[in-house]
Design an enzyme around this catalytic site. Structure first.
Site, mmCIF file in Angstrom:
data_model
loop_
_atom_site.group_PDB
_atom_site.id
_atom_site.type_symbol
_atom_site.label_atom_id
_atom_site.label_comp_id
_atom_site.label_asym_id
_atom_site.label_seq_id
_atom_site.Cartn_x
_atom_site.Cartn_y
_atom_site.Cartn_z
ATOM 1 N N LYS A 1 0.871 -1.183 0.000
ATOM 2 C CA LYS A 1 0.000 0.000 0.000
ATOM 3 C C LYS A 1 0.908 1.233 0.000
ATOM 4 O O LYS A 1 1.490 1.585 1.025
ATOM 5 C CB LYS A 1 -0.916 0.004 1.217
ATOM 6 N N CYS B 1 12.897 38.972 17.151
ATOM 7 C CA CYS B 1 13.678 37.737 17.279
ATOM 8 C C CYS B 1 13.741 37.315 18.749
ATOM 9 O O CYS B 1 14.062 38.141 19.617
ATOM 10 C CB CYS B 1 15.089 37.970 16.736
ATOM 11 N N CYS C 1 17.770 37.921 19.814
ATOM 12 C CA CYS C 1 18.447 39.225 19.838
ATOM 13 C C CYS C 1 17.489 40.406 19.869
ATOM 14 O O CYS C 1 17.921 41.557 19.919
ATOM 15 C CB CYS C 1 19.394 39.353 18.655
#
Length: 720
Positions: free
Chosen positions: A156, A452, A455
């Site tokens: 299958k 982010c 940072c």
């Protein structure tokens, strides 16, 4: 008679008879100039070439037992292209038309010749036995002896189901399964798959006038992994798994994109068979159907089995489960079908599924669990990738506690959030991912951060993806940038792996890429697990990396979309780092393999104040590339004036082969043009470069011929 001639005769070419067609066995490749041919001679030669190439395609793509070498095949193909273009004698079914037609605006819907229904399925052997009991009971009621039926057992496949239609032996249409009654028209996309013949094997009176067959399109595992590696080298998101990749590829509106991807197919069912006149009638059993499929040149699976009873079918499934991970394609169970077609007709179907077939599936590689948290990882190029942290769950014997969510667009599509119950999928080496939310326990989707997470720089969106704008000033990007800088395909600095980089970062010794070159022996010796020898070894490696070649330096910087090949093309074009730094987008676009998008990515990276600062500081510390093509970067001039392009997988990393060429005076580019001397074709090659080689009359050689060419120039292979 030679061994090759014996092979050719035993194969008794159905597309091309070796006794009548000179291009089947040991074909000549020293063709006379096309201008010396009459139109009639060109037509005859093109006809023979089309037939021979179909025969070679069959033995290569269907039987995996080629008659001729790749170089000979390419010479025949190139000649056919030359004839068709010179005399304007292309035909729709010609092998040269597999490269893909013009892009289309949308996929049309077409009706299937016969319904493509579902199959009832289970993971419980008792359910399979109940299926067998029902089949026997209903056939006995209908007056049919159930003990004579037998079962056909097949893998299958976990791919995309399609219908392919042939009329008078010619390929006319292909469609996805869709809703079972109709599907998307993917005729031009499927035409590019080499294992799908444009004409059935056998004379017209040996094939039905109308044939509709069902198959499964898939991407082989090895080809999938290689294609993903190429995508990552280009800075693109890898596909999550082969099935999604195959499904997405087949629905591409540009057939040439489909032609570049490594699709393959297995055929396993006859949906409709109509005979008119002297043509053969449909066989009486499914097993004979499969034999006919193979005789027509359609690729069938070699693990199909005919068994006598349901217990043998169950044993077949258990054997296949043990061998599952050895296969080069994904399967998720087996399909058990009543062999006798008259019995199938009596059993019939429900509105959604066949009553003569049953799927006995493997234990699921999917499970449900809860999303405990979602974290956002920052990649080397600044791409932000959301990852779901899961309540650990066992999937196929492996504990899974994390799954990728790919990008912000995927989160929105799934409408997933922390606390939701989700389905998790895992198969082989594929990264676990979440295909669906099972139970929503929160309001709305996870809110992707605007800055982010490492940072705090702003996040920018490009298509479905999000990026940190912090560049090399972002600590997360820095850590991966340092690893990338030191990797083998870049500056190859031994000893600077992920653990070392993390340790140097935690100790505060590396806060920027240039800090690598400010390290001193005393600081390193003080680190846990370090000694004087290991410290001195690292410093020596760093010192040796200060004068890289320009391609190595550019590849090491981690510019988005710039892998080893593009870096080499940039170096060859601009020759010095300063020239590249000042290049405009239009000048960048003049480089091989650099289009508008890549040029924009390069310019954006080089315009970043932080990135400029990093490059300038590296140069102040004595780290800078030599101008490209300087004598110091070369070991000899044996290959001077020769330009190579590579496609497919070689016996060594492609970057090593490219470096070897350049060290001996040759050139390597990423795309084929009229200036290319050789296209080197490895395993599982793409089609676009081979197509371009044919169009530009570029000589194509395989790995063995490449090694011989190097030996002729006094160059050892593989490289030391």
């Amino acid at each position: 008679m030679s061994e090759d001639e014996n092979a050719g005769e035993s194969r008794a070419g159905r597309y091309a008879d070796p006794a009548e067609n000179p291009y089947v066995v040991d074909p000549p490749t020293d063709f006379e100039p096309v201008e010396d041919l009459s139109e009639a001679e060109a037509e005859t030669q093109a006809k023979h070439l089309r037939e021979a190439i179909r025969e070679h395609d069959y033995w290569y793509y269907v039987e995996a037992d080629p008659i001729v070498s790749d170089a000979t095949y390419d010479a025949l193909f190139d000649r056919l292209v030359e004839l068709e273009e010179t005399f304007d004698i292309q035909t729709p079914e010609s092998p040269t038309q597999r490269v893909g037609g013009e892009p289309i605006e949308e996929l049309e819907t077409v009706e299937h010749a016969a319904a493509m229904l579902s199959i009832d399925q289970t993971t419980d052997a008792e359910d399979v036995r109940e299926f067998d009991e029902r089949v026997h009971r209903e056939l006995e009621t209908a007056g049919f002896d159930p003990n004579t039926i037998g079962y056909v057992c097949e893998p299958k496949f976990d791919g995309l189901s399609i219908e392919v239609v042939y009329e008078d032996g010619e390929y006319v249409r292909a469609a996805t399964r869709g809703n079972g009654a109709s599907g998307d028209d993917v005729t031009e996309q499927v035409r590019t798959i080499r294992a799908v013949p444009q004409r059935l094997r056998g004379d017209r009176d040996r094939v039905p006038s109308f044939l509709s067959v069902r198959g499964e399109v898939y991407i082989p595992r090895e080809a999938f992994n290689e294609y993903n590696r190429e995508r990552q080298e280009r800075g693109e998101e890898p596909f999550a798994n082969p099935r999604n990749a195959a499904a997405g590829t087949l629905r591409q509106l540009d057939p040439s994109v489909v032609a570049d991807r490594p699709l393959n197919v297995f055929f396993f069912d006859v949906l409709a068979w109509e005979a008119d006149g002297e043509e053969p009638e449909r066989p009486e059993t499914r097993w004979e159907d499969l034999s006919a499929i193979a005789e027509f040149g359609l690729r069938k699976n070699d693990r199909d089995e005919l068994v006598d009873d349901i217990e043998e079918a169950i044993a077949y499934r258990d054997r296949l489960q043990e061998e599952r991970d050895e296969l080069d394609y994904e399967i998720d169970g087996t399909v058990i079908k009543v062999n006798d077609l008259e019995a199938c007709e009596l059993l019939g179907a429900t509105s959604r599924s066949y009553r003569w077939a049953f799927a006995y599936k493997f234990p699921p590689r999917t499970e449900t669990t809860t999303v405990e948290d979602i974290v956002v990882q920052v990649g080397r190029t600044g791409r932000l990738t959301p990852v779901a942290l899961l309540d650990p769950v066992d999937i196929g014997g492996v504990t899974v506690s994390r799954a990728t969510l790919h990008n912000p667009a995927e989160i929105e599509t799934l409408n997933v959030n922390v606390g939701d119950v989700v389905r998790v999928y895992r198969a082989g080496d594929v990264i676990p991912y979440i295909p669906a939310v099972v139970e929503t326990r929160t309001e709305g989707a996870y809110e992707f951060p605007d800055t982010c997470p490492v940072c705090d720089s702003p996040v920018e969106y490009e298509g479905p993806n999000a990026y940190c704008t912090g560049g090399l000033g972002c600590p997360a990007q820095l850590e991966r940038a340092v690893e990338h800088w030191a990797r083998r395909e870049a500056l190859d600095i031994e000893g600077v792996g992920p653990e070392t980089v993390a340790q140097l970062r935690e100790a505060g010794l590396v806060e920027s890429l240039p800090d690598l070159y400010r390290l001193d022996r005393e600081a390193l010796v003080d680190l846990e697990g370090w000694g004087e020898t290991s410290a001195e070894n690292l410093l020596a490696e760093l010192e040796a990396s200060k004068e890289p070649s320009l391609p190595e330096f550019l590849a090491a910087l981690g510019i988005p979309e710039v892998g080893a090949t593009t870096a080499r093309n940039l170096a060859e074009h601009f020759e010095t780092l300063d020239a590249l730094l000042e290049a405009s987008e239009s000048e960048l676009q003049a480089v091989d393999d650099v289009g508008e998008t890549v040029a924009s990515e390069i310019r954006e990276f080089l315009d970043s104040e932080r990135n400029r600062e990093t490059i300038a500081t590296l140069r102040d510390l004595g780290v800078g590339p030599e101008p490209y093509g300087t004598d110091e970067a070369r070991e000899g001039t044996e290959l001077e004036g020769l330009t190579f392009v590579f496609t497919g997988t070689l016996s060594v990393p492609r970057s090593e082969a490219e470096t070897l060429i350049e060290r001996h005076g040759g050139n390597v580019t990423g795309s084929v043009s009229g200036n290319t001397d050789y296209l080197v074709v490895g395993e599982d090659p793409g089609t676009s470069k081979r197509r371009d080689a044919a169009a530009h009359d570029v000589e194509t050689i395989d790995g063995t011929e490449f090694e011989a060419l190097l030996a002729d120039h006094g160059i050892d292979w593989p490289p030391a």
